[in-house]
Scaffold this motif. Structure first.
Motif, PDB file in Angstrom:
ATOM      1  N   ASN A   1      -1.926  -1.205  -3.698  1.00 45.20           N
ATOM      2  CA  ASN A   1      -3.077  -0.333  -3.568  1.00 45.20           C
ATOM      3  C   ASN A   1      -2.617   1.083  -3.276  1.00 45.20           C
ATOM      4  O   ASN A   1      -1.502   1.305  -2.777  1.00 45.20           O
ATOM      5  N   LEU A   2      -3.489   2.049  -3.572  1.00 50.11           N
ATOM      6  CA  LEU A   2      -3.180   3.461  -3.359  1.00 50.11           C
ATOM      7  C   LEU A   2      -4.330   4.107  -2.587  1.00 50.11           C
ATOM      8  O   LEU A   2      -5.475   4.082  -3.028  1.00 50.11           O
ATOM      9  N   HIS A   3      -3.996   4.648  -1.412  1.00 49.01           N
ATOM     10  CA  HIS A   3      -5.000   5.301  -0.557  1.00 49.01           C
ATOM     11  C   HIS A   3      -4.664   6.777  -0.407  1.00 49.01           C
ATOM     12  O   HIS A   3      -3.487   7.148  -0.307  1.00 49.01           O
TER      13      HIS A   3
ATOM     14  N   LEU B   1       0.828  -1.202   0.000  1.00 46.07           N
ATOM     15  CA  LEU B   1       0.000   0.000   0.000  1.00 46.07           C
ATOM     16  C   LEU B   1       0.863   1.252   0.000  1.00 46.07           C
ATOM     17  O   LEU B   1       1.845   1.336   0.742  1.00 46.07           O
ATOM     18  N   VAL B   2       0.472   2.228  -0.813  1.00 43.02           N
ATOM     19  CA  VAL B   2       1.047   3.576  -0.783  1.00 43.02           C
ATOM     20  C   VAL B   2      -0.031   4.520  -0.275  1.00 43.02           C
ATOM     21  O   VAL B   2      -1.189   4.444  -0.700  1.00 43.02           O
ATOM     22  N   VAL B   3       0.342   5.394   0.657  1.00 42.10           N
ATOM     23  CA  VAL B   3      -0.597   6.391   1.190  1.00 42.10           C
ATOM     24  C   VAL B   3      -0.079   7.787   0.858  1.00 42.10           C
ATOM     25  O   VAL B   3       1.070   8.125   1.174  1.00 42.10           O
ATOM     26  N   LEU B   4      -0.912   8.582   0.215  1.00 41.29           N
ATOM     27  CA  LEU B   4      -0.632   9.989  -0.034  1.00 41.29           C
ATOM     28  C   LEU B   4      -1.517  10.837   0.864  1.00 41.29           C
ATOM     29  O   LEU B   4      -2.579  10.386   1.303  1.00 41.29           O
ATOM     30  N   GLU B   5      -1.096  12.066   1.112  1.00 40.81           N
ATOM     31  CA  GLU B   5      -1.870  12.991   1.951  1.00 40.81           C
ATOM     32  C   GLU B   5      -2.089  14.286   1.174  1.00 40.81           C
ATOM     33  O   GLU B   5      -1.133  14.874   0.667  1.00 40.81           O
ATOM     34  N   ASN B   6      -3.344  14.700   1.073  1.00 40.33           N
ATOM     35  CA  ASN B   6      -3.658  15.894   0.297  1.00 40.33           C
ATOM     36  C   ASN B   6      -4.750  16.711   1.014  1.00 40.33           C
ATOM     37  O   ASN B   6      -5.862  16.224   1.182  1.00 40.33           O
TER      38      ASN B   6
ATOM     39  N   TYR C   1      -8.078   6.913  -9.748  1.00 43.14           N
ATOM     40  CA  TYR C   1      -6.685   6.796  -9.325  1.00 43.14           C
ATOM     41  C   TYR C   1      -6.508   6.114  -7.972  1.00 43.14           C
ATOM     42  O   TYR C   1      -5.438   5.571  -7.691  1.00 43.14           O
ATOM     43  N   PHE C   2      -7.527   6.153  -7.111  1.00 41.06           N
ATOM     44  CA  PHE C   2      -7.348   5.669  -5.742  1.00 41.06           C
ATOM     45  C   PHE C   2      -8.247   4.475  -5.444  1.00 41.06           C
ATOM     46  O   PHE C   2      -9.394   4.414  -5.885  1.00 41.06           O
ATOM     47  N   ASP C   3      -7.715   3.553  -4.646  1.00 38.33           N
ATOM     48  CA  ASP C   3      -8.508   2.433  -4.155  1.00 38.33           C
ATOM     49  C   ASP C   3      -9.321   2.856  -2.936  1.00 38.33           C
ATOM     50  O   ASP C   3     -10.382   2.286  -2.665  1.00 38.33           O
TER      51      ASP C   3
END
Length: 346
Positions: free
Chosen positions: A167-169, A134-139, A192-194
């Motif tokens: 997965n991308l969260h 899993l990759v987690v981005l913060e926006n 783009y996001f799961d």
């Protein structure tokens, strides 16, 4: 002195009179049984806005993030995120506690990750390594001073995750601030996001709540995890109504908060006790005090003037604008910032 303007966070907002009226007229039922009409409406509404299949209303962004991480990982997996990430720094060690996963920390520019940073940190299939899942981005990036990802930056990360089977969260605590700043469209995020966590109790001004968005399958799993976490809220429609009102009335006005933050940054750039201010893009102002000055001293002096703010490090102070901060309050704060005379220490 009593607080005249509160810059500690955009979580300190209180419901407007109109939001309170919407809350009190909400249709309610037992949400754990799926019978709260207003909760169902909020979940559908946000899923539609972001072009995702379903949503799950939860008490907090921490809960939606931690549920998502548990949905997208197995014990002994590894989560890739920036070292400043809220999911790592400010969620009580929840990744280890709830999901029994390890964390691979990256050092993005102001917390912004790129495929070039992520790809070398994805573990190969080897029994010695945790499984990168899993990759987690913060926006926007809180510790990055409210800087926002654009969809042009997100797309190649999504492509990399697809290729590598991750997965991308998105921790979208301030996603609407990002959308206002970049001009991107919420409906484009779904491809783009799961998982996307959308917080309602920050800039949007609702008193409580966050919604996790994902596929029908993900949200079915998430609903069971929410129950195990103790997040079933029963007649939660009163709270969901505030979120609906916020989405209908408080999104466009976020631009005002951004303008206020820019004005604060302009004043801070002019005083001798500030050495640098991070460029402001949304509603967060992060600044470092100059050598010889102490951040705690400046926070206390501002408090004496009725201005509340917080330190985020030994030399760093944060101010956050929000809907309970008026233009008149900004003018007052700027006047006090300019005329503040903290004592420098040798």
């Amino acid at each position: 002195m009593a607080i005249k303007v509160d810059f500690r966070s955009d979580t300190v907002t209180k419901p407007t009179a109109e939001m309170r009226a919407a809350m009190m007229s909400a249709k309610i039922g037992d949400d754990v049984f799926g019978e709260d009409e207003t909760v169902n409406e909020l979940e559908r509404k946000l899923a539609g806005i972001f072009n995702m299949e379903a949503g799950l209303f939860c008490p907090s962004g921490t809960m939606t993030n931690q549920i998502a991480i548990k949905c997208f990982t197995q014990p002994m997996d590894e989560v890739i995120c920036d070292q400043t990430s809220h999911v790592y720094r400010y969620e009580g060690g929840g990744i280890a506690y709830h999901s029994m996963a390890s964390v691979r920390l990256l050092y993005g520019d102001r917390g912004i990750l790129t495929p070039e940073l992520i790809e070398p940190e994805i573990n190969e299939n080897n029994i010695h390594y945790p499984n990168s899942s899993l990759v987690v981005l913060e926006n926007t990036v809180n510790k990055g001073g409210g800087i926002a990802y654009t969809l042009d930056q997100i797309e190649p990360i999504h492509t990399l995750c697809n290729i590598k089977g991750l997965n991308l969260h998105l921790d979208g605590a301030r996603i609407f601030n990002a959308l206002i700043a970049t001009g991107d469209h919420a409906k484009d995020y779904g491809k783009y996001f799961d998982g996307i966590s959308v917080c309602l109790s920050k800039g949007l001004g609702a008193p409580v709540g966050s919604v996790l968005l994902g596929s029908q399958e993900t949200i079915k799993k998430a609903r069971k995890i929410r129950k195990a976490f103790g997040g079933g809220m029963r007649q939660a429609g009163f709270l969901a109504a505030a979120g609906i009102y916020a989405l209908d009335h408080h999104v466009v006005r976020l631009a005002i908060d951004h303008q206020h933050a820019v004005a604060l940054a302009g004043a801070l750039n002019e005083v001798n006790y500030v050495s640098s201010v991070l460029p402001v893009q949304t509603n967060i102002v992060l600044f470092d005090v100059a050598p010889g000055f102490r951040a705690n001293d400046i926070v206390l002096l501002l408090a004496e003037k009725g201005i509340a703010c917080n330190t985020t490090g030994p030399n760093t102070i944060r101010m956050v604008t929000h809907l309970d901060v008026s233009s008149e309050m900004i003018d007052m704060a700027i006047e006090n910032i300019i005329h503040l005379h903290p004592i420098a220490h040798k």
